[in-house]
Design a protein around this motif. Structure first.
Motif, PDB file in Angstrom:
ATOM      1  N   ALA A 129     -25.435  26.301  -7.723  1.00 52.24           N
ATOM      2  CA  ALA A 129     -26.902  26.835  -7.694  1.00 52.24           C
ATOM      3  C   ALA A 129     -26.998  28.176  -6.326  1.00 52.24           C
ATOM      4  O   ALA A 129     -27.653  28.402  -6.553  1.00 52.24           O
ATOM      5  CB  ALA A 129     -27.642  25.260  -7.202  1.00 52.24           C
ATOM      6  N   THR A 130     -26.424  27.820  -5.855  1.00 51.82           N
ATOM      7  CA  THR A 130     -26.153  28.755  -4.034  1.00 51.82           C
ATOM      8  C   THR A 130     -25.398  29.364  -4.384  1.00 51.82           C
ATOM      9  O   THR A 130     -25.731  30.334  -3.838  1.00 51.82           O
ATOM     10  CB  THR A 130     -24.964  27.687  -2.541  1.00 51.82           C
ATOM     11  OG1 THR A 130     -25.719  26.271  -2.818  1.00 51.82           O
ATOM     12  CG2 THR A 130     -25.243  28.087  -2.022  1.00 51.82           C
ATOM     13  N   LEU A 131     -24.048  29.834  -5.708  1.00 48.12           N
ATOM     14  CA  LEU A 131     -23.309  30.470  -6.078  1.00 48.12           C
ATOM     15  C   LEU A 131     -24.530  31.553  -6.649  1.00 48.12           C
ATOM     16  O   LEU A 131     -25.081  33.228  -6.696  1.00 48.12           O
ATOM     17  CB  LEU A 131     -22.116  30.795  -6.976  1.00 48.12           C
ATOM     18  CG  LEU A 131     -21.359  30.110  -6.054  1.00 48.12           C
ATOM     19  CD1 LEU A 131     -20.405  29.240  -7.136  1.00 48.12           C
ATOM     20  CD2 LEU A 131     -21.253  30.956  -4.932  1.00 48.12           C
ATOM     21  N   PHE A 132     -25.338  30.830  -7.347  1.00 44.83           N
ATOM     22  CA  PHE A 132     -26.619  31.575  -8.224  1.00 44.83           C
ATOM     23  C   PHE A 132     -27.806  33.032  -7.428  1.00 44.83           C
ATOM     24  O   PHE A 132     -27.750  33.820  -7.298  1.00 44.83           O
ATOM     25  CB  PHE A 132     -27.410  31.051  -9.226  1.00 44.83           C
ATOM     26  CG  PHE A 132     -26.090  30.550 -10.303  1.00 44.83           C
ATOM     27  CD1 PHE A 132     -26.207  31.698 -11.525  1.00 44.83           C
ATOM     28  CD2 PHE A 132     -26.375  28.781 -10.950  1.00 44.83           C
ATOM     29  CE1 PHE A 132     -25.137  31.220 -13.068  1.00 44.83           C
ATOM     30  CE2 PHE A 132     -25.873  28.986 -11.874  1.00 44.83           C
ATOM     31  CZ  PHE A 132     -24.866  29.660 -13.246  1.00 44.83           C
ATOM     32  N   ALA A 133     -27.838  31.645  -5.912  1.00 41.90           N
ATOM     33  CA  ALA A 133     -29.144  32.017  -4.967  1.00 41.90           C
ATOM     34  C   ALA A 133     -28.105  33.428  -4.088  1.00 41.90           C
ATOM     35  O   ALA A 133     -28.486  34.351  -4.243  1.00 41.90           O
ATOM     36  CB  ALA A 133     -29.409  30.570  -4.105  1.00 41.90           C
ATOM     37  N   GLY A 134     -26.970  33.454  -3.783  1.00 40.98           N
ATOM     38  CA  GLY A 134     -26.210  34.473  -3.733  1.00 40.98           C
ATOM     39  C   GLY A 134     -26.304  34.825  -4.153  1.00 40.98           C
ATOM     40  O   GLY A 134     -25.940  36.243  -3.677  1.00 40.98           O
TER      41      GLY A 134
END
Length: 302
Positions: A21-26
């Motif tokens: 999820a953090t990578l998608f946000a990044g």
């Protein structure tokens, strides 16, 4: 068939989901850097889709998957590719106009739309608990879309309003995509379905770019910052996509998939740290309500 003994330990599975999820946000934060440096919208979508296509083709070949799709399903596969192309264009356009966290909160309402569509089309029976959660999420969205505080409405910021519309359209396109995938394309192997989807997206972006329907859609970044943003969005999306796809059978998705809805939360922190974007207190409360509501929907639907 996988049993609970084959699943990764739940703390590790949740960590991987939150990392994705953090990578998608990044990926969206990197896209904002790329766009601010003059990168064309179509080029950004091409970079993300091209990286994902290469990864999915590799997985499909390693798994010796067949790329033949039954004729009755071809139209649904093409439709999914078109929908993802539209969703990508709408979402990337939205994050150039409104705070990234707000755009992702709007897009992540697709589970709510999916449930409403399922009720309307008779795929599942309505229940009071789910209805209350949906109303709670809608209330949270009303707080998030505090336009008078987020934007200078004295001048009627049409760009911001357009961003909200685009993010909402992205959620609609994603809802339809999930519907077609669940009810029509389930027999197609995931890697094959994803490969064809990304291929359709690339073809559409190429046609739009060559026809110059979107002015500057294929413009290159103007500096190293833009190139890093372009590379970053492709790499982060590719890593997250691959982690989820490869490890999905061991992540107990039925129980843990709601953790993916932490993407707007991750985007909020990253946008503040890297872009200086911050929602006001009312919007933050609304964002918490939306995320908690969506996660609760996911756990109820497991």
């Amino acid at each position: 068939m996988l049993t609970p003994h084959n699943y990764l330990p739940r703390p590790l599975a949740i960590f991987i989901m939150v990392l994705c999820a953090t990578l998608f946000a990044g990926n969206h934060i990197a896209a904002r850097f790329a766009f601010d440096d003059g990168t064309g919208l179509l080029l950004a979508v091409l970079a993300r889709s091209g990286g994902a296509l290469l990864i999915m083709l590799l997985i499909a070949f390693i798994g010796r998957a067949t790329f033949k799709i039954p004729k009755p399903l071809v139209k649904f596969q093409i439709a999914v590719g078109v929908l993802i192309a539209l969703q990508s264009l709408c979402l990337y356009s939205a994050i150039t106009r409104i705070p990234v966290a707000m755009a992702l909160l709007l897009v992540n309402t697709w589970p709510m739309m999916f449930i409403l569509a399922s009720w309307a089309l008779g795929k599942r029976q309505p229940n009071i608990k789910t209805f209350i959660l949906l109303m709670t999420i809608l209330f949270g969205l009303v707080l998030v879309l505090d336009l008078s505080a987020a934007f200078d409405m004295e001048d009627v910021n049409g760009d911001a309003l357009l961003g909200i519309v685009l993010a909402s359209m992205a959620a609609v396109f994603l809802t339809i995509t999930m519907w077609l995938t669940q009810y029509h394309l389930a027999p197609v192997a995931g890697s094959v379905r994803s490969s064809y989807t990304m291929l359709v997206v690339i073809i559409i972006m190429g046609i739009i770019g060559l026809s110059e329907v979107v002015p500057g859609g294929l413009d290159l970044p103007q500096s190293s910052v833009g190139w890093l943003g372009l590379a970053g969005l492709a790499v982060m999306y590719g890593i997250a996509f691959t982690l989820l796809f490869v490890l999905a059978p061991r992540l107990d998705m039925a129980s843990n998939s709601p953790m993916l809805n932490s993407e707007p939360v991750a985007a909020l922190f990253l946008a503040y740290a890297l872009l200086g974007q911050l929602l006001n207190e009312v919007q933050l409360v609304g964002g918490v309500i939306v995320v908690v509501g969506i996660v609760s929907l996911g756990f109820m639907d497991r």
